[in-house]
Design a protein around this motif. Structure first.
Motif, short mmCIF file in Angstrom:
data_model
loop_
_atom_site.label_atom_id
_atom_site.label_comp_id
_atom_site.label_asym_id
_atom_site.label_seq_id
_atom_site.Cartn_x
_atom_site.Cartn_y
_atom_site.Cartn_z
N PRO A 126 -32.10 -12.68 39.42
CA PRO A 126 -33.55 -12.61 39.45
C PRO A 126 -34.18 -13.39 38.31
N GLN A 127 -35.36 -13.98 38.58
CA GLN A 127 -36.14 -14.61 37.52
C GLN A 127 -36.80 -13.52 36.68
N ASN A 128 -37.26 -12.48 37.34
CA ASN A 128 -37.74 -11.29 36.65
C ASN A 128 -37.32 -10.10 37.51
N MET A 129 -37.49 -8.92 37.01
CA MET A 129 -36.96 -7.74 37.69
C MET A 129 -37.58 -7.49 39.06
N SER A 130 -38.81 -7.97 39.31
CA SER A 130 -39.44 -7.74 40.61
C SER A 130 -38.86 -8.64 41.70
N GLU A 131 -38.12 -9.71 41.30
CA GLU A 131 -37.55 -10.63 42.27
C GLU A 131 -36.10 -10.32 42.61
N ALA A 132 -35.54 -9.24 42.08
CA ALA A 132 -34.14 -8.92 42.33
C ALA A 132 -33.95 -8.57 43.80
N THR A 133 -32.98 -9.22 44.43
CA THR A 133 -32.68 -8.94 45.82
C THR A 133 -31.19 -8.80 45.99
N ILE A 134 -30.80 -8.00 46.96
CA ILE A 134 -29.39 -7.83 47.25
C ILE A 134 -29.16 -8.27 48.68
N VAL A 135 -28.20 -9.17 48.86
CA VAL A 135 -27.85 -9.63 50.20
C VAL A 135 -26.80 -8.66 50.72
N SER A 136 -27.08 -8.01 51.84
CA SER A 136 -26.15 -7.02 52.36
C SER A 136 -26.13 -7.07 53.87
N GLN A 137 -25.44 -6.12 54.48
CA GLN A 137 -25.33 -6.05 55.93
C GLN A 137 -26.70 -5.76 56.55
N PRO A 138 -26.97 -6.26 57.78
CA PRO A 138 -28.23 -5.96 58.44
C PRO A 138 -28.37 -4.46 58.69
N GLN A 139 -29.61 -3.97 58.64
CA GLN A 139 -29.85 -2.55 58.84
C GLN A 139 -30.65 -2.33 60.12
N ASP A 140 -30.58 -1.12 60.67
CA ASP A 140 -31.30 -0.78 61.89
C ASP A 140 -32.70 -0.30 61.50
N HIS A 141 -33.73 -0.98 62.01
CA HIS A 141 -35.12 -0.65 61.70
C HIS A 141 -35.86 -0.13 62.93
N THR A 142 -35.16 0.47 63.86
CA THR A 142 -35.76 0.94 65.12
C THR A 142 -36.88 1.94 64.88
N VAL A 143 -36.65 2.95 64.06
CA VAL A 143 -37.66 4.00 63.82
C VAL A 143 -38.91 3.40 63.19
N GLU A 144 -38.73 2.53 62.19
CA GLU A 144 -39.88 1.91 61.55
C GLU A 144 -40.68 1.06 62.55
N ASN A 145 -39.98 0.35 63.43
CA ASN A 145 -40.66 -0.48 64.43
C ASN A 145 -41.44 0.36 65.43
N ILE A 146 -40.91 1.51 65.85
CA ILE A 146 -41.62 2.40 66.78
C ILE A 146 -42.91 2.93 66.14
N ILE A 147 -42.84 3.30 64.86
CA ILE A 147 -44.03 3.78 64.15
C ILE A 147 -45.08 2.67 64.08
N ARG A 148 -44.64 1.46 63.74
CA ARG A 148 -45.58 0.33 63.66
C ARG A 148 -46.24 0.06 65.01
N MET A 149 -45.45 0.10 66.08
CA MET A 149 -46.01 -0.14 67.42
C MET A 149 -47.01 0.96 67.80
N GLY A 150 -46.73 2.21 67.45
CA GLY A 150 -47.65 3.32 67.74
C GLY A 150 -48.96 3.15 67.01
N VAL A 151 -48.90 2.80 65.72
CA VAL A 151 -50.13 2.59 64.94
C VAL A 151 -50.91 1.42 65.51
N SER A 152 -50.22 0.33 65.87
CA SER A 152 -50.90 -0.82 66.47
C SER A 152 -51.59 -0.44 67.78
#
Length: 174
Positions: free
Chosen positions: A127-153
């Motif tokens: 990271p250039q600074n602590m807010s830019e720290a990222t970790i490259v890892s395995q893909p995650q399942d975002h199904t629940v988050e996507n359903i909530i977003r679609m409902g709000v939309s």
């Protein structure tokens, strides 16, 4: 000449004191890899071949190559040579040995050192600074988050439709 002296000469012995020169014992050199024998593509690697202080030149040999792969003079006041790879790649992986040459001849070859290169483990970006720290890892399942977003939309679109309908309906009234 006496018979004893003649016998000594015949046998190749001499009464003159002889100077013995100790033959150098050239053992098998030791081969090591730093940081280790398994690395990721592009890592820096140093292979050290340790022999004797009388070595004049060290040779690194890769199995399958007809000639020594690299040649190196010993380190100053040392009994080893270091072969540096700034960026080690899969085509350089394989079985390595080393040997050395002195003024009296060649050493035995070292035991084999197997070097392997791996391809894309989990890594952390710098990271250039602590807010830019990222970790490259395995893909995650975002199904629940996507359903909530679609409902709000959908809720927002329904409210906008109601407001639009009401705006249009209120203009038609006299």
């Amino acid at each position: 000449m006496t018979i004893a002296f003649t016998a000594l000469l015949y046998l190749g012995l001499s009464l003159i004191p002889m100077t013995y020169v100790a033959a150098e014992i050239m053992g098998k050199p030791t081969l090591r890899a730093q940081p280790g024998s398994v690395m990721t593509r592009g890592m820096q690697l140093t292979i050290s071949c340790e022999g004797t202080s009388s070595a004049q030149e060290y040779y690194l040999y890769k199995e399958g190559s007809p000639d020594p792969w690299r040649r190196q003079s010993p380190l100053e006041h040392g009994n080893k040579a270091e072969f540096f790879f700034p960026s080690f790649h899969p085509n350089e992986a394989g079985r390595y040995r080393c040997y050395y040459r002195t003024h009296t001849g060649w050493s035995e070859r070292s035991d084999f050192l197997d070097l392997m290169v791996t391809e894309v483990p989990e890594t952390t970006s710098q990271p250039q600074n602590m807010s830019e720290a990222t970790i490259v890892s395995q893909p995650q399942d975002h199904t629940v988050e996507n359903i909530i977003r679609m409902g709000v939309s959908g809720l927002i679109l329904t409210l906008l439709g109601i407001l639009l309908f009401e705006a249009c309906y209120s203009r038609r009234r006299p």
